[in-house]
Design a protein around this motif. Structure first.
Motif, short mmCIF file in Angstrom:
data_model
loop_
_atom_site.label_atom_id
_atom_site.label_comp_id
_atom_site.label_asym_id
_atom_site.label_seq_id
_atom_site.Cartn_x
_atom_site.Cartn_y
_atom_site.Cartn_z
N LEU A 1 37.34 45.13 36.45
CA LEU A 1 36.22 45.01 37.10
C LEU A 1 36.26 43.62 37.64
O LEU A 1 35.72 43.36 38.86
CB LEU A 1 34.84 45.30 36.17
N LEU B 1 36.14 42.37 41.42
CA LEU B 1 34.91 41.67 41.90
C LEU B 1 35.64 40.28 42.43
O LEU B 1 35.02 39.86 43.64
CB LEU B 1 34.19 41.09 40.54
N GLU B 2 36.46 39.74 41.91
CA GLU B 2 37.21 38.54 42.62
C GLU B 2 37.74 38.83 44.14
O GLU B 2 37.42 38.30 44.95
CB GLU B 2 38.34 38.00 41.85
N SER C 1 34.69 39.77 46.35
CA SER C 1 33.82 38.60 46.65
C SER C 1 34.60 37.70 47.64
O SER C 1 33.79 37.19 48.49
CB SER C 1 33.35 37.88 45.38
N SER D 1 34.36 32.95 44.92
CA SER D 1 34.95 33.96 44.07
C SER D 1 34.52 33.76 42.48
O SER D 1 34.18 34.18 41.66
CB SER D 1 36.23 34.36 44.23
N ALA E 1 30.99 34.24 41.65
CA ALA E 1 30.62 35.47 41.46
C ALA E 1 31.06 35.81 39.81
O ALA E 1 30.38 36.65 39.06
CB ALA E 1 31.27 36.38 42.38
N VAL E 2 32.08 35.43 39.69
CA VAL E 2 33.13 36.05 38.47
C VAL E 2 32.26 35.28 37.15
O VAL E 2 31.76 36.20 36.31
CB VAL E 2 34.27 35.39 38.37
N VAL F 1 28.67 36.78 36.25
CA VAL F 1 28.68 37.90 35.72
C VAL F 1 28.71 37.36 34.04
O VAL F 1 28.01 38.19 33.24
CB VAL F 1 30.03 38.62 35.70
#
Lengths: 406, 303
Positions: B258, B262-263, B266, B275, B278-279, B282
């Motif tokens: 995941l 995501l990286e 994003s 990025s 975003a990570v 989380v």
């Protein structure tokens, strides 16, 4: 357990004692004048940093061999601004403070990087000591409001000079070179650092102004390892080339290397003077890279041939991208110090007296391997030259140069 | 569509690497309730040992034809072995004495070990990124609308094979059963005759071996090794382990994939400089709203 530890501690102290005696020994003889140097000498920037330092050493050696008025000798005092493998502004600032604290240091050559220079200029400005950078190209170091902020301590005095030209001149020259090479569609990436961001901004503006198409723009985060996601996105735009504002160590090398992993190996790659060492990371995949250097090609200048030969003879390696600039910067500093010595009755001059002898205007140019040098009121060279290189078979090949005389 | 699939494949590749590293965090946490912050640097060590072997073999003109495959296997094996021994050595020297100490002590020790490893690797290989040999030829294959490189397939296949092997080891083997028993209750496990010290040492060996595989595939995938790589990759993998539920093996794999996706996505949608934001958002969201992670059971005791 206690006593062996104490014994070990005592032994350590005994060992350390003669060391500390060395460092606090007699002050250097008053006939030595220090040329302070701050450069990245280890880590990712080590190869460009040390070849730059070698240029300085050569200039100092020459000056000593020719004889200095008043019987003085010049000595290089070099400090490294690398931390955790990368040039570091805080370390640079602390190095400059160390150099200033030594009264025998009359001028500082360096730093290599613009963000380091931005941290150092306020300190050298306050101390009133001459600082000449061979390579820090960010506009804001000498121009406009940014430069005024850096000179807050002594707004009327400029102590910072550079023998390279500026980001904006380099960026606009790169835009012209790209169109000359029939590269018309660009995707721009930068590393979000002072140097890279400025270079990419100017390139974007001028490339569009000259009729090129800017497809998009992205910034990369520090320490990124995977550029394939970004490159896949760029691939969708089908660019003729990617322009990168930044250095090999901040992502240029891996970006070029991974272009091949997403099938973009044939797309050209262009950048500024932050990526001449790109082949060290990208190896064979560096071919197809173009880069600009904010200095003339030393091989083409008659005054430079002698320098190149002397450099090769002394260090046994090819001239680095900023070795000639470093030599020139040191020559300018030494010339100012020597004039100040003469004006001061062959006695040790003050830092202010040295600053007063820095060449300005057309009259008192200093002859160097990168051409005659004197500065304008901001501390920039009056006759800037930008050259374009390409990487072919893993080596740099000179293509053309632009004279940007004002 | 083309680009979506390409980003998907890239995210899976990245995720496979994070998942391998995350498994190391989760195995150690499961058994000791220790976040082994030195784990990311064991991964870096794996990249460099594989790199050194490959460079030596290339210099000996060994990497042709069948020699290439042998060379890759040798590099992988050396990386696995070296990392397993390193990780077990760290446990023996730095963590075992602190097993009964307050939790903060081993945690801070782990950070200290991490700094030590980083600096030792810098001494060994220098501070500049070192190019990783291009051992796996990388022609693009077209599968329908999906374009993938052979290198990508090798990386993902190797990672998934490792994870499947780990899964069966933990679920089926005697040692795996012992590991689960020690994780559940150390004292009870020793009462029924399980050698706790040995089981913990084996857990560190396995976690290190996984970091060795990750180091190899990471080197192949990114094309370089750098002494600080383990810091960033380690933090992302740690996020993956927390997302999946730290201590939970399936959770670490899920979390790894995941985070990789995501990286990748994003970067595509918001831009590369976001990025990391975003990570790590989380990480914060999971810690605030679901501290036990996606697959973890809620264990209020664990820190």
């Amino acid at each position: 357990m206690r006593s062996p530890r104490i014994a070990a501690l005592a032994a350590l102290l005994l060992l350390a004692a003669p060391l500390s005696a060395c460092s606090s020994g007699p002050a250097p003889a008053s006939t030595t004048i220090g040329i302070g140097v701050d450069l990245p000498l280890s880590g990712a920037d080590a190869s460009v940093g040390t070849s730059t330092l070698d240029g300085i050493k050569l200039a100092v050696e020459r000056a000593n061999a020719q004889g200095v008025p008043g019987g003085f000798t010049f000595a290089v005092q070099a400090l490294d601004d690398t931390q955790q493998g990368v040039h570091n502004p805080q370390q640079g600032a602390s190095n400059v403070r160390t150099l200033i604290a030594d009264d025998s240091v009359l001028a500082i050559v360096g730093p290599y990087n613009s963000n380091v220079a931005a941290a150092e200029i306020p300190i050298t400005n306050q101390a009133g000591i001459v600082q000449i950078s061979p390579s820090a190209v960010s506009d804001g170091l000498t121009l406009g409001k940014d430069a005024a902020m850096l000179r807050r301590a002594n707004p009327d005095v400029n102590t910072f000079f550079r023998v390279c030209t500026t980001d904006s001149r380099q960026g606009s020259a790169a835009a012209r070179f790209a169109l000359d090479l029939k590269l018309k569609r660009v995707y721009i990436v930068d590393d979000n650092e002072t140097y890279g961001l400025d270079l990419a901004n100017v390139f974007a503006r001028d490339f569009a102004k000259l009729g090129g198409t800017v497809l998009g723009r992205d910034h990369i985060a520090p320490d990124t390892q995977d550029f394939k996601a970004l490159l896949l996105k760029i691939k969708g735009y089908k660019p003729d080339f990617i322009f990168f504002g930044g250095t090999t160590s901040t992502g240029g090398g891996l970006l070029r290397r991974q272009m091949f992993d997403v099938g973009m190996g044939k797309v050209a790659f262009m950048g500024g003077d932050g990526i001449p060492d790109i082949a060290e990371v990208a190896k064979k995949r560096a071919d197809g890279t173009y880069y600009t250097v904010a200095a003339p090609n030393a091989d083409l200048l008659p005054a430079a041939k002698q320098f190149v030969a002397a450099y090769k003879a002394k260090f046994g390696s090819d001239v680095g991208p900023y070795s000639a600039n470093a030599y020139a910067a040191t020559q300018v500093a030494i010339s100012a110090i020597e004039q100040a010595i003469v004006a001061n009755g062959k006695k040790m001059p003050t830092r202010a007296q040295v600053l007063a002898k820095i060449p300005h205007g057309a009259k008192n140019e200093v002859m160097t391997p990168i051409g005659p040098i004197s500065f304008d009121k901001n501390g920039d060279v009056r006759k800037p030259v930008i050259s374009l290189y390409a990487i072919r078979n893993g080596h740099s090949a000179f293509i053309e140069q632009l004279n940007l005389s004002e | 569509m083309h680009e979506f699939l390409a980003q998907l494949a890239n995210g899976v590749e990245l995720g496979a690497i994070y998942a391998l590293i995350a498994l190391g965090y989760t195995l150690v946490y499961g058994i000791l309730e220790l976040i082994n912050f030195a784990h990311g640097d064991v991964y870096t060590f794996g990249s460099f040992t594989a790199l050194v072997v490959l460079v030596a073999l290339r210099a000996a003109h060994f990497l042709h034809g069948a020699g290439l495959i042998l060379g890759i296997v040798a590099a992988l094996a050396v990386a696995i072995l070296a990392c397993a021994l390193l990780n077990a050595g760290i446990e023996r020297l730095a963590y075992r004495r602190l097993r009964k100490a307050p939790r903060l002590a081993p945690l801070i020790t782990a950070i200290g070990v991490s700094f030590m490893l980083e600096n030792l690797i810098e001494l060994w290989q220098g501070a500049a990124p070192v190019p990783f040999p291009n051992v796996i030829p990388n022609p693009e294959l077209e599968i329908g609308a999906l374009q993938v490189g052979v290198q990508q397939i090798v990386v993902v296949a190797l990672a998934i094979a490792t994870m499947v092997a780990l899964h069966y080891f933990v679920k089926r083997s005697r040692l795996g059963k012992a590991m689960r028993a020690v994780a559940q209750d150390r004292d009870a496990a020793s009462l029924v005759g399980i050698d706790v010290d040995r089981t913990i040492a084996i857990t560190f060996l396995i976690a290190g071996a996984l970091a060795g595989v990750a180091g190899f595939v990471g080197g192949v995938s990114f094309g370089s090794a750098w002494f600080l790589n383990g810091f960033g990759a380690g933090l992302r993998a740690f996020t993956a382990a927390v997302l999946g539920g730290i201590g939970n093996i399936a959770g670490a794999m899920l979390g790894g994939f995941l985070i990789g996706l995501l990286e990748s996505f994003s970067t595509w949608f918001i831009g590369g400089q976001w990025s990391n934001v975003a990570v790590f958002s989380v990480l914060i969201l999971v810690l605030v709203f679901r501290p036990s992670g996606l697959l973890g059971e809620s264990l209020p005791e664990k820190v």
